[in-house]
Structure formats: structure tokens, C-alpha cells
Design an enzyme around this catalytic site. Sequence first.
Site, PDB file in Angstrom:
ATOM      1  N   SER A   1       0.654  -0.846   0.010  1.00  0.00           N
ATOM      2  CA  SER A   1      -0.240   0.210   0.263  1.00  0.00           C
ATOM      3  C   SER A   1       0.670   1.145  -0.359  1.00  0.00           C
ATOM      4  O   SER A   1       1.413   1.533  -1.018  1.00  0.00           O
ATOM      5  CB  SER A   1      -1.519  -0.056   1.182  1.00  0.00           C
ATOM      6  OG  SER A   1      -1.737   1.073   0.785  1.00  0.00           O
TER       7      SER A   1
ATOM      8  N   ASP B   1      -8.078  -5.176  -7.034  1.00  0.00           N
ATOM      9  CA  ASP B   1      -8.322  -4.020  -5.728  1.00  0.00           C
ATOM     10  C   ASP B   1      -8.433  -2.335  -6.705  1.00  0.00           C
ATOM     11  O   ASP B   1      -7.365  -2.113  -7.620  1.00  0.00           O
ATOM     12  CB  ASP B   1      -6.631  -4.003  -5.724  1.00  0.00           C
ATOM     13  CG  ASP B   1      -5.904  -2.784  -5.050  1.00  0.00           C
ATOM     14  OD1 ASP B   1      -6.744  -2.023  -4.089  1.00  0.00           O
ATOM     15  OD2 ASP B   1      -4.443  -2.893  -4.327  1.00  0.00           O
TER      16      ASP B   1
ATOM     17  N   HIS C   1      -8.552  -3.913  -1.991  1.00  0.00           N
ATOM     18  CA  HIS C   1      -7.480  -3.714  -1.724  1.00  0.00           C
ATOM     19  C   HIS C   1      -6.736  -4.630  -0.726  1.00  0.00           C
ATOM     20  O   HIS C   1      -5.492  -4.727   0.010  1.00  0.00           O
ATOM     21  CB  HIS C   1      -7.368  -1.445  -1.512  1.00  0.00           C
ATOM     22  CG  HIS C   1      -5.537  -2.011  -0.936  1.00  0.00           C
ATOM     23  ND1 HIS C   1      -4.965  -1.810  -2.018  1.00  0.00           N
ATOM     24  CD2 HIS C   1      -5.111  -1.383   0.375  1.00  0.00           C
ATOM     25  CE1 HIS C   1      -3.600  -1.314  -1.144  1.00  0.00           C
ATOM     26  NE2 HIS C   1      -4.003  -0.780   0.005  1.00  0.00           N
TER      27      HIS C   1
END
Length: 415
Positions: free
Chosen positions: A155, A329, A362
Site C-alpha cells: 500500500s 483492488d 485492496h
Amino acid sequence: MSRTRTTPGRRVESDVVDIGEHEFESGEILPDLQVAYEAYGEFDGQNAVLVCHGLTGSQHVAGHGTESGVSGQARAWWGDIVGPGKALDTNDYYVICVNVPGSCYGTSGPASEGPDGEPWGTDFPPVTVHDWTRAQRRLLDHLGVGRLHAVVGGSVGGMNALDWAVQFPDDVERLAVVASAARLDSQCLGIDAVARRAITSDPNWNGGDYYGEDRASPDAGLGLARQLGHLMYLSKDSMERKFGRRSAGRGDRGDAFPSDPAAAFFPYREVESYLDYQAEKFAERFDANSYLYLTRAMDDFDLSEGYESDAAALAAFEGESLLVSFTGDWHFTTEQSESLAGAFRRVDAPVAHHVVESDHGHDAFLVEPEKVGPPLGDFVDEGVAGRAVTDTATDGGEPDEEKDFAPVHSSLFSR
């Protein structure tokens, strides 16, 4: 206070280090920057792996059996990836995770004590991803760690990892960027802006001055910000599968906004209950000002800043890179990772873009270790030639322009 624990197959260091005066990218200077870290395994001079945590993560990347009173990413947030016999094997590697400046898990941030003995609040200097990287480099210098075998980040931690390739290209042998991108797109920027306004609109935020036992924290605003985040981290398919339109029943929790009398007529749905629970737990462990600071750092990051292109920014990096993306995602899409892979290829840097089929959104990089671990572990061990590593490029080494990354969801809010 430094703590070192040794058990069979596992050695853990946990400490907060004063790295001295630190100038931030803004030009502001902190006289004594405290940096919290944890390290796992034994350092042999060549086996150091730096793991960069996500937005609200901490240095506690792996479990060591002593955590209590912490939850979420504050507690062993990648414990299925880091540890003895795991993808980042602490029998072989010295794995370090550093809490970034601006956070609230031991490294200096808005909740930390300032020169006047009171919390900094919004007087704390603005922080950027570049500031995180430079603080990590100084902490590693303190530990006697020079060149890193690998830098791994998920991330926004992936942005942090990319920044290592720009700021310290000679210090990194292998780079793994998981569920990340060279920059945020406008939709994510907008959602982050609304999340910050949820916090600053809470009367208890009080301009960032809410610390002290006699003051209420802006938990409602922080909780709303977290709820927005969870909507961004999940995919449409995973939410439908997990919640559907099912009613949770009101029970003792009630509605998040009990002042709305009309709410009593309508069902309190499981998705609402989930979001309310996540908001409550998050407000117990995280600082609202830190959320403002860290989201701004993430929003500000742009790999190509100061360069003509992403490729130009990466030109000095001669190591190998792995990009891992997930088809479900929409926060950091497979297309963004493919674009980043193209930047590496344009400067002839060895790179593999490994696409994982997943509908977990995600959060897949956290909740599907069985899919993340094999390519990541093989890459750290063997580079892009690792057995479990796949690539979107053709046999000729060029990207496959016809590749479809189904099932990509461009937005939770698409119709």
C-alpha cells in the site's frame, strides 16, 4: 527502552531510538526525532530486509507472543508473511520494520511530547514519504545496516519502498512493491480529502488540540474517516459476499446516528454494523492528527516529482524489482502497477509484475498470505527468476499490450 527476546528460531528487537536533530522536507527541524522499530532474526551484514508498513500500520509487522491491548495493524499485521519458515524467513533474514514519522506507535508525531512538555498537535512539522525514507535510513545507520538485501512495502508502504529506489538507489538490491502505485489517482485523493474533513469537522478536534485526560478526542470524526477507508479497501464482490443486504438487528448497538428519529423504522444492516465496529476499534488505537498527517503524506507522493517521468526517477536504480497487484483492488489497480512496470522496463531494470486473481479488494495483500507469500518469498530469495514469480511481459521481455486484468472494479461507486 530496548527489549530483546530470543526463542527457538526467533530473535526480536524492539526499541525507540533518538536519532537526533532531523530536518524535514518542509525545512522545519525537530531537535530530537524518536524512531520506533522492531527487528526479527540475526543480522549477518548482508541479509537485512526493510519492511515498510501501510497507512495506519506499525513496526509490529510480526507476532512475538507478547502483544496485548492492541488490534488491527498495530498488532502483527503481516504475521503470516514474516517469521521463521515464512515468506520473509527470519531464520535467514534480518527483517526490520520502522514506524514512520507522523505516526503514533512510538515514532515522533503529533501526539508526541514537544519541547514544552505538551503534545505537538498540529505544530508538528508536516511529513512526506521522503521524510519517512530519510528517517529509516538514519535508523539503519544507527543499527549498523548499510546496503539492504531488499525493501518490501505494501500500500503506501510500497510508495515508501519506491522512494528508496529514488533517494538511495545504491542501498537496495531488491525492491518489492505490493498493492501500490507511483501516485494516487484523483478519486482516491478525493476520498482522502473527505476523510480528513470528517476529522476536522468533529468539534472535539479543536484545531488538533484535544490531548489530555480532561478533553474528549474526535473519535466520531476519526471513525467516519476509517469507515471511508474500509469502503475503499474492499471490493464490490467481497462486500456483497460478506454482507449483502442482511439486517444485523439493532440489539444494544443501535444506529451510529441515534439523533435521526427516522432511522428506527429501517433495518440496521450488517454492513453498517461492520463499519461501526471498525470505527470504534480504530478510534481506540489511532490518533486523529496522525491520520491527517499520514494521509497527506500519501496524497502528496508522486514518483516522478522532480523528474521528467517515472522512468527517469528510477533510472539510477540497478537492482531487481517485483510488483504485486490484485485484480479486485481499485485503490491501487493492476493497470497502475503495469504502468509502473513499464517505467522499470524503459530503463532496462529487471522487473516482474505478478498479478494475483482476487476479489478481496485492496485488503488482499493482508488477508491472502497464501497468494502473496510464494512470489514475494521467492523474489527475495532468488530475484525475478524466482519459481513462483510470474510476469505480465511476453517471452521477448516486452509487456503484453493485449493483457486484460479482469475482474478489475474501477470503483465501488460505479453504476
